[in-house]
Design a protein around this motif. Structure first.
Motif, mmCIF file in Angstrom:
data_model
loop_
_atom_site.group_PDB
_atom_site.id
_atom_site.type_symbol
_atom_site.label_atom_id
_atom_site.label_comp_id
_atom_site.label_asym_id
_atom_site.label_seq_id
_atom_site.Cartn_x
_atom_site.Cartn_y
_atom_site.Cartn_z
ATOM 1 N N ALA A 10 68.876 36.924 0.464
ATOM 2 C CA ALA A 10 68.306 35.501 1.107
ATOM 3 C C ALA A 10 68.230 34.371 0.193
ATOM 4 C CB ALA A 10 66.842 35.985 1.692
ATOM 5 N N ILE A 11 68.202 34.635 -1.127
ATOM 6 C CA ILE A 11 67.874 33.682 -1.971
ATOM 7 C C ILE A 11 68.911 33.236 -3.163
ATOM 8 C CG2 ILE A 11 66.029 32.735 -3.723
ATOM 9 C CD1 ILE A 11 63.964 34.245 -1.984
ATOM 10 N N GLY A 12 69.297 32.297 -3.431
ATOM 11 C CA GLY A 12 70.177 31.827 -4.551
ATOM 12 C C GLY A 12 69.277 30.966 -5.618
ATOM 13 N N PHE A 13 69.778 31.317 -6.562
ATOM 14 C CA PHE A 13 69.177 30.578 -7.942
ATOM 15 C C PHE A 13 70.047 29.553 -8.794
ATOM 16 C CE2 PHE A 13 66.788 34.019 -6.910
ATOM 17 C CZ PHE A 13 65.308 34.073 -7.093
ATOM 18 N N VAL A 14 69.688 28.319 -9.007
ATOM 19 C CA VAL A 14 70.343 27.492 -9.930
ATOM 20 C C VAL A 14 69.097 26.971 -11.012
ATOM 21 C CG1 VAL A 14 71.670 25.380 -10.219
ATOM 22 C CG2 VAL A 14 71.872 26.572 -8.241
ATOM 23 N N PHE A 15 69.537 27.027 -12.295
ATOM 24 C CA PHE A 15 68.290 26.693 -13.255
ATOM 25 C C PHE A 15 68.655 25.699 -14.137
ATOM 26 C CE2 PHE A 15 68.133 31.512 -12.603
ATOM 27 C CZ PHE A 15 66.768 31.685 -12.102
ATOM 28 N N GLN A 16 67.775 25.271 -14.836
ATOM 29 C CA GLN A 16 68.388 24.034 -15.770
ATOM 30 C C GLN A 16 69.115 24.458 -16.725
ATOM 31 O OE1 GLN A 16 64.803 22.136 -17.669
ATOM 32 N NE2 GLN A 16 66.127 20.234 -18.482
ATOM 33 N N TYR A 17 69.084 25.648 -17.235
ATOM 34 C CA TYR A 17 69.877 26.287 -18.030
ATOM 35 C C TYR A 17 70.563 27.154 -17.266
ATOM 36 C CZ TYR A 17 67.217 23.274 -21.342
ATOM 37 O OH TYR A 17 66.553 22.225 -21.822
ATOM 38 N N HIS A 18 72.097 26.934 -17.243
ATOM 39 C CA HIS A 18 72.664 27.383 -15.862
ATOM 40 C C HIS A 18 72.679 29.165 -16.357
ATOM 41 C CE1 HIS A 18 75.485 28.399 -19.550
ATOM 42 N NE2 HIS A 18 75.362 27.183 -19.762
ATOM 43 N N TYR A 19 72.493 29.742 -17.585
ATOM 44 C CA TYR A 19 72.298 31.160 -17.568
ATOM 45 C C TYR A 19 73.695 31.879 -17.201
ATOM 46 C CZ TYR A 19 67.469 30.620 -18.513
ATOM 47 O OH TYR A 19 66.162 30.327 -19.067
ATOM 48 N N LEU A 20 74.587 31.078 -17.447
ATOM 49 C CA LEU A 20 76.000 31.854 -17.100
ATOM 50 C C LEU A 20 76.481 32.641 -18.342
ATOM 51 C CD1 LEU A 20 78.338 28.753 -16.182
ATOM 52 C CD2 LEU A 20 77.119 30.376 -14.781
ATOM 53 N N ILE A 21 77.080 33.983 -17.994
ATOM 54 C CA ILE A 21 77.374 34.794 -19.200
ATOM 55 C C ILE A 21 78.527 34.543 -19.802
ATOM 56 C CG2 ILE A 21 78.041 37.037 -19.838
ATOM 57 C CD1 ILE A 21 76.302 38.026 -16.891
ATOM 58 N N SER A 22 78.384 33.992 -21.248
ATOM 59 C CA SER A 22 79.526 33.311 -21.814
ATOM 60 C C SER A 22 80.605 34.179 -22.191
ATOM 61 C CB SER A 22 79.011 32.761 -23.258
ATOM 62 O OG SER A 22 78.374 33.792 -24.100
ATOM 63 N N ALA A 23 80.624 35.625 -22.073
ATOM 64 C CA ALA A 23 81.740 36.208 -22.462
ATOM 65 C C ALA A 23 82.563 36.364 -21.210
ATOM 66 C CB ALA A 23 81.099 37.859 -22.844
ATOM 67 N N PHE A 24 82.148 35.961 -20.205
ATOM 68 C CA PHE A 24 82.770 36.169 -18.628
ATOM 69 C C PHE A 24 83.419 34.847 -18.405
ATOM 70 C CE2 PHE A 24 79.865 39.524 -16.299
ATOM 71 C CZ PHE A 24 79.944 40.430 -17.241
ATOM 72 N N THR A 25 84.684 35.056 -17.432
ATOM 73 C CA THR A 25 85.089 33.766 -16.912
ATOM 74 C C THR A 25 84.210 33.213 -15.845
ATOM 75 O OG1 THR A 25 86.218 35.271 -15.134
ATOM 76 C CG2 THR A 25 87.395 34.906 -17.402
ATOM 77 N N ALA A 26 84.548 32.083 -15.497
ATOM 78 C CA ALA A 26 83.960 31.523 -14.466
ATOM 79 C C ALA A 26 83.906 32.068 -13.115
ATOM 80 C CB ALA A 26 84.749 30.138 -13.981
ATOM 81 N N ARG A 27 85.221 33.077 -12.751
ATOM 82 C CA ARG A 27 85.303 33.857 -11.573
ATOM 83 C C ARG A 27 84.258 35.014 -11.828
ATOM 84 N NH1 ARG A 27 90.701 36.547 -11.160
ATOM 85 N NH2 ARG A 27 91.334 35.184 -9.566
ATOM 86 N N GLU A 28 84.188 35.586 -12.949
ATOM 87 C CA GLU A 28 83.480 36.799 -13.244
ATOM 88 C C GLU A 28 81.852 36.361 -13.106
ATOM 89 O OE1 GLU A 28 86.382 39.371 -16.052
ATOM 90 O OE2 GLU A 28 84.926 37.930 -16.897
ATOM 91 N N ASN A 29 81.473 35.278 -13.538
ATOM 92 C CA ASN A 29 80.226 34.847 -13.250
ATOM 93 C C ASN A 29 79.751 34.695 -11.915
ATOM 94 O OD1 ASN A 29 78.517 34.009 -15.829
ATOM 95 N ND2 ASN A 29 80.633 33.483 -16.528
ATOM 96 N N VAL A 30 80.862 33.967 -11.180
ATOM 97 C CA VAL A 30 80.468 33.777 -9.577
ATOM 98 C C VAL A 30 80.324 35.230 -9.026
ATOM 99 C CG1 VAL A 30 81.249 32.761 -7.475
ATOM 100 C CG2 VAL A 30 81.427 31.364 -9.531
#
Ligand code: ADP
Ligand code: ADP
Length: 225
Positions: free
Chosen positions: A87-107
């Motif tokens: 039900a809930i999606g999160f976006v933070f100030q610091y994105h917390y993407l995983i740097s070892a992952f590609t953009a697609r893998e993060n999504v």
């Protein structure tokens, strides 16, 4: 039912100890489908605490929190985790993407955690979302090779992966230059209008807040005005 209902939400920290402190003193708030709300207030007023409660990351010590009409106080931890994921999606100030992952893998991350669909369907959905946020060409790039604004676009795409009813965005543009902040905000606004996704945006930016449907101010753990 309303997407979100807060009814007299209270939160105390250090309950049962000599330093027990109540930091939210009875918050009432309703959000309907398609609302785009700015949550403002000085540092220490309780915004993060409230967001953690709405995001089902922490439980209130009083009052009721309903998501899509469901009283979350009646749910156990695993049901809460399931509801949070869907039900809930999160976006933070610091994105917390995983740097070892590609953009697609993060999504794909929220879908990988959920395991509700086959790999090809997850990839297809991730690519559609990256296309929507204007990053098709970047899908195989590592997050570390992207600008701050692009990284936040990936974070927005990731927040939408499970098609949530409510997106909680905690100062998602606080770290960006004016132009990138504007772009990321407008992207969220467009998605809000296209899909009817409800957005709760914590921001200190008066210009962006003025472009939301309404502004709610928290001061000293209470809603002001
Ligand atoms: P804001 O996000 O508006 O800056 P917070 O929700 O972070 O406000 O903080 C509200 C109040 O609660 C502050 O006085 C803060 O020090 C206190 N607080 C926040 N988290 C905790 C915690 N884990 N334990 C004790 N006090 C906390
Ligand atoms: P912000 O104001 O940017 O939201 P804070 O600096 O208030 O963030 O808080 C950062 C983290 O520290 C939050 O997770 C908050 O819950 C926690 N925190 C804040 N105040 C306290 C406190 N007095 N005791 C313990 N944890 C706290």
């Amino acid at each position: 039912a309303d997407v979100l209902t807060l009814d007299g939400i209270r939160k105390s920290y250090n309950v049962g100890t000599p330093v027990e402190t109540e930091v939210l003193h009875g918050i009432d708030l309703t959000m309907q489908r398609g609302d785009f709300l700015a949550l403002m207030g000085p540092s220490g007023s309780g915004k993060s605490t409230l967001l953690n409660i709405i995001g089902l990351l922490d439980r209130p010590t009083g009052g009721r929190l309903l998501i899509n009409g469901e009283d979350t106080g009646q749910l156990g931890d695993s049901a809460l985790t399931h509801l949070r994921g869907h039900a809930i999606g999160f976006v933070f100030q610091y994105h917390y993407l995983i740097s070892a992952f590609t953009a697609r893998e993060n999504v794909m991350m929220p879908m990988l955690v959920d395991r509700g669909r086959p790999d090809t369907a997850m990839e297809q959905r991730a690519d559609e979302l990256l296309d929507r946020v204007g990053l098709s060409r970047w899908r195989n790039n590592s997050a570390t090779n992207m600008s701050g604004g692009q990284q936040q676009r990936v974070a927005v795409a990731r927040a939408l992966a499970m098609d949530p009813d409510l997106v909680l965005a905690d100062e998602p543009t606080g770290n960006l230059d004016t132009k990138s902040a504007d772009d990321v905000f407008e992207l969220m606004r467009e998605i809000n209008r296209e899909r009817g996704t409800t957005f709760l945006l914590v921001t200190h930016n008066d210009d962006l807040a003025a472009r939301c449907d309404r502004i709610v101010r928290v001061v000293d753990g209470r809603i002001a005005g």
